[in-house]
Design an enzyme around this catalytic site. Structure first.
Site, short mmCIF file in Angstrom:
data_model
loop_
_atom_site.label_atom_id
_atom_site.label_comp_id
_atom_site.label_asym_id
_atom_site.label_seq_id
_atom_site.Cartn_x
_atom_site.Cartn_y
_atom_site.Cartn_z
N HIS A 126 0.87 -1.18 0.00
CA HIS A 126 0.00 0.00 0.00
C HIS A 126 0.90 1.24 0.00
CE1 HIS A 126 -4.29 1.42 1.02
NE2 HIS A 126 -3.59 2.50 0.73
N GLU A 355 -12.44 -0.50 -0.64
CA GLU A 355 -12.48 0.83 -0.04
C GLU A 355 -13.67 1.61 -0.57
OE1 GLU A 355 -8.92 3.24 -0.30
OE2 GLU A 355 -7.63 1.49 0.01
N1 LIG Z 1 -11.16 12.56 -9.25
N2 LIG Z 1 -10.84 11.66 -8.66
N3 LIG Z 1 -10.46 10.70 -8.31
C1 LIG Z 1 -10.39 10.08 -7.08
C2 LIG Z 1 -9.18 9.19 -7.18
C3 LIG Z 1 -9.04 8.53 -5.88
C4 LIG Z 1 -7.66 8.00 -5.84
N4 LIG Z 1 -7.26 7.85 -4.44
C5 LIG Z 1 -7.65 6.81 -3.79
O1 LIG Z 1 -8.34 5.96 -4.26
C6 LIG Z 1 -7.16 6.70 -2.37
C7 LIG Z 1 -7.26 5.41 -1.77
C8 LIG Z 1 -6.06 4.88 -1.00
O2 LIG Z 1 -6.02 3.46 -1.04
C9 LIG Z 1 -6.10 5.32 0.47
O3 LIG Z 1 -4.83 5.07 1.05
C10 LIG Z 1 -6.48 6.79 0.56
O4 LIG Z 1 -6.39 7.24 1.91
C11 LIG Z 1 -7.92 6.91 0.07
C12 LIG Z 1 -8.46 8.33 0.24
O5 LIG Z 1 -7.77 9.21 -0.62
C13 LIG Z 1 -8.05 6.47 -1.35
#
Ligand SMILES: N=[N+]=NCCCCNC(=O)[C@@H]1[C@H]2[C@H](O)[C@@H](O)[C@H](O)[C@@H](CO)[C@@H]12
Length: 451
Positions: A126, A355
Site C-alpha cells: 500500500h 475501499e
Molecule cells: N477525481 N478523482 N479521483 C479520485 C481518485 C481517488 C484516488 N485515491 C484513492 O483511491 C485513495 C485510496 C487509498 O487506497 C487510500 O490510502 C487513501 O487514503 C484513500 C483516500 O484518498 C483512497
C-alpha cells in the site's frame, strides 16, 4: 438510482462487512524494532512534500495501540479488517535479511483479529516501498518483480492459513500517476517516460507475487484497483473520445493486463513516444488467475476533451453535485454502473469493495462523546444501496470495507482530511467512534437489512 425507502435489502449469505486501513497511514513508529525507512518516511521528511510537513512518525500510533483498535473493531461487530503490511518492517533493506520483530507485530495483530472473530484481509503493498529498493531504482527496476515475490513469500510462509485473503497491490494507478507522473506522492517523480515503466513493472511484480503464492499458499489472492466511471460532459465526438481515453487510463490500464493479458489501445495514443514496446512474455507473468478483484470506489468523473496530462481530458464540476472535502463528487450510481461494467468486461470474477468512504468536515467530539457525521452516514448508506443494486443485477460482490476504520494520514494532504468512522484526536490519540461507526455497526448486525 435505488430508492432507499422501498427496498428489502438482503445481502448475500456470507457477505463480508469490514473496514480498511493502510500501514503508513495509521501505524506511526516507522523505524521501530529494526524497521527500515520507506519511500514515504523519506518523502514526508522532505520539506514541502506534505501539507504542514505532516509525517507518519506518529500517525494513529496503531503500532502500539493495535490491541485497543482490534477491541474497537470487535465492539463495532466488524467481520473483516483490511490492512497493509509495511514492507520495510519485514525486510529493512527490501530484500534479504528478515526483521523478526517486524514480522512478530503482524503475527500478533492477525492472532488478535482471529481471536475476536475478525477475518484479516492483508495487502502486501500500500505505497510504502522500502527506501533501500528505491535507491536501486524502485518500480523502475525490472528486478522489482523478484524483490516483491521474495517479500510475499516471507509473509505467505509466516501467515498463510491465519490470513486467507491476500492482496498484492493497492491501486497501482495512484502509485504511478501520483508517484511517477505528477510527483504528488512518493517517490515524487515527474516523468511521462517513467510512469508507463513503473506501471508495467508493478503489474509484473503483481504477477510474480501471485505465482509465488500459488506455490506457497492455499487460500485466496487478488489485486485492488481504484476505478471510477467516466461520463461524457457533452455529446461531441471529442468528449466521447476523451471519455475513452480517461476510462482506458484509469480503469483499464491495470485490469486489462491482469485479467486479459494486454493493454487498452488508447494507452499508446495517450503516452505517445513515451509508451514502450513491452516484451510479450511479460504478459504471461502479469496475467495470473486471481481469486477476486478489490475495487476502491470514491467518485465519478464527468469528462470532456481537455488538456490534462497525459490523457488530454477535463473533469467538469457538477453545479448541483454534492462534493466531499477532497473535492470528489458524491455519486453512488457510479458504483452500480462500474460494477456492471466490470462484470460485462471481465466476467464473473468475485469482487470486494475494498475501499469506499468520504472525508467530510467532522465536528469536534461533543461533551457526551459523540461525533455527529450525518453526511458520512448518508454517503455510506447510498453506496451500500448502490452495491445492492449491482448484486441484484448479478454482480458477484462478496464484501465491503469502509474506508477508513480510523481518521488517518491522508498522504500528501497530511492529517487535514478525516475519512474515519472512528475519530482520532491526534494530540491525545484518543479514539471516539463517530455516529457513522454506530450506524455501520447496526448495518452489520442486520446484515444490511436496516439500510
Ligand atoms: N477525481 N478523482 N479521483 C479520485 C481518485 C481517488 C484516488 N485515491 C484513492 O483511491 C485513495 C485510496 C487509498 O487506497 C487510500 O490510502 C487513501 O487514503 C484513500 C483516500 O484518498 C483512497
Amino acid at each position: 438510482m435505488s430508492s432507499l425507502a422501498s427496498k428489502d435489502f438482503r445481502f448475500p449469505e456470507g457477505f463480508l462487512w469490514g473496514a480498511a486501513t493502510a500501514a503508513h497511514q495509521i501505524e506511526g513508529a516507522p523505524l521501530a524494532d529494526g524497521a527500515g525507512p520507506s519511500i514515504w518516511t523519506r518523502f514526508a521528511h522532505t520539506p514541502g512534500m506534505t501539507l504542514n510537513g505532516d509525517t507518519g512518525d506518529v500517525a494513529c500510533d496503531h503500532y502500539h495501540r493495535w490491541k485497543e483498535d482490534v477491541g474497537l473493531m470487535r465492539e463495532l461487530g466488524l467481520q473483516a479488517y483490511r490492512f497493509s503490511v509495511s514492507w520495510s518492517r519485514i525486510l529493512p533493506e527490501g530484500t534479504g535479511r528478515v526483521n523478526q520483530k517486524g514480522l512478530d507485530f503482524y503475527s500478533r495483530l492477525v492472532d488478535e483479529l482471529l481471536a475476536n472473530g475478525i477475518e484479516p484481509l492483508l495487502t502486501l503493498y500500500h505505497w510504502d516501498m522500502p527506501a533501500a529498493l528505491d535507491d536501486r531504482g524502485g518500480w523502475l527496476n525490472r528486478d522489482c518483480a523478484d524483490w516483491f515475490a521474495e517479500y510475499g513469500r516471507v509473509l505467505y510462509r509466516a501467515l498463510d492459513g491465519r490470513v486467507r485473503k491476500w492482496v498484492t497491490l493497492n491501486e497501482p494507478w495512484v502509485v504511478t500517476d501520483g508517484g511517477y507522473l505528477h510527483g504528488a506522492l512518493a517517490p515524487g517523480h515527474r516523468s511521462r517516460f517513467e510512469a508507463p515503466i513503473a506501471a508495467h513493472n508493478l503489474m509484473r511484480a503483481h504477477g510474480a507475487a501471485v505465482q509465488a503464492y500459488r506455490a506457497e499458499g492455499a487460500h485466496e489472492i487478488g489485486l485492488v484497483v481504484n476505478i471510477e466511471p467516466k461520463y461524457p460532459a457533452g455529446d461531441s465526438e471529442a468528449d466521447a473520445a476523451a471519455v475513452r481515453r480517461a476510462h482506458a487510463y484509469m480503469n483499464e490500464q491495470f485490469l486489462h493486463p491482469a485479467l486479459l493479458g494486454r493493454y487498452p489501445d488508447e494507452l499508446r495514443d495517450i503516452f505517445g513516444e513515451a509508451w514502450p514496446d513491452f516484451p510479450e512474455a511479460d504478459f504471461g507473468l502479469i496475467r495470473q488467475p486471481l481469486d477476486f478483484v478489490g475495487i476502491n470506489y470514491y467518485t465519478r468523473s464527468v469528462t470532456g476533451d481537455g488538456d490534462s496530462y497525459p490523457q488530454r481530458t477535463t473533469v467538469v464540476r457538477q453545479p448541483l453535485g454534492t462534493y466531499t472535502e477532497t473535492g470528489w463528487e458524491v455519486f453512488p450510481q457510479g458504483l452500480t454502473d462500474l460494477l456492471l461494467w466490470f462484470k460485462r468486461t471481465y466476467g464473473d470474477l468475485p469482487v470486494y469493495i475494498t475501499e469506499n468512504g468520504a472525508a467530510f468536515f467532522d465536528p469536534p467530539v461533543a461533551e457526551e462523546g459523540r461525533v455527529r457525521d450525518p453526511l458520512r452516514i448518508d454517503y455510506l448508506r447510498k453506496h451500500l444501496a448502490a452495491i445492492h443494486d449491482a448484486i441484484a443485477a448479478g454482480v458477484d460482490v462478496r464484501g465491503y470495507m469502509a474506508w477508513s476504520l480510523l481518521d488517518n494520514l491522508e498522504w500528501s494532504l497530511g492529517y487535514s482530511k478525516r475519512f474515519g468512522i472512528i475519530h482520532v484526536n491526534y494530540g491525545t490519540l484518543e479514539r471516539t467512534p463517530k455516529d457513522s461507526a454506530r450506524w455501520y455497526s447496526g448495518i452489520i448486525r442486520s446484515h444490511g437489512r436496516s439500510l
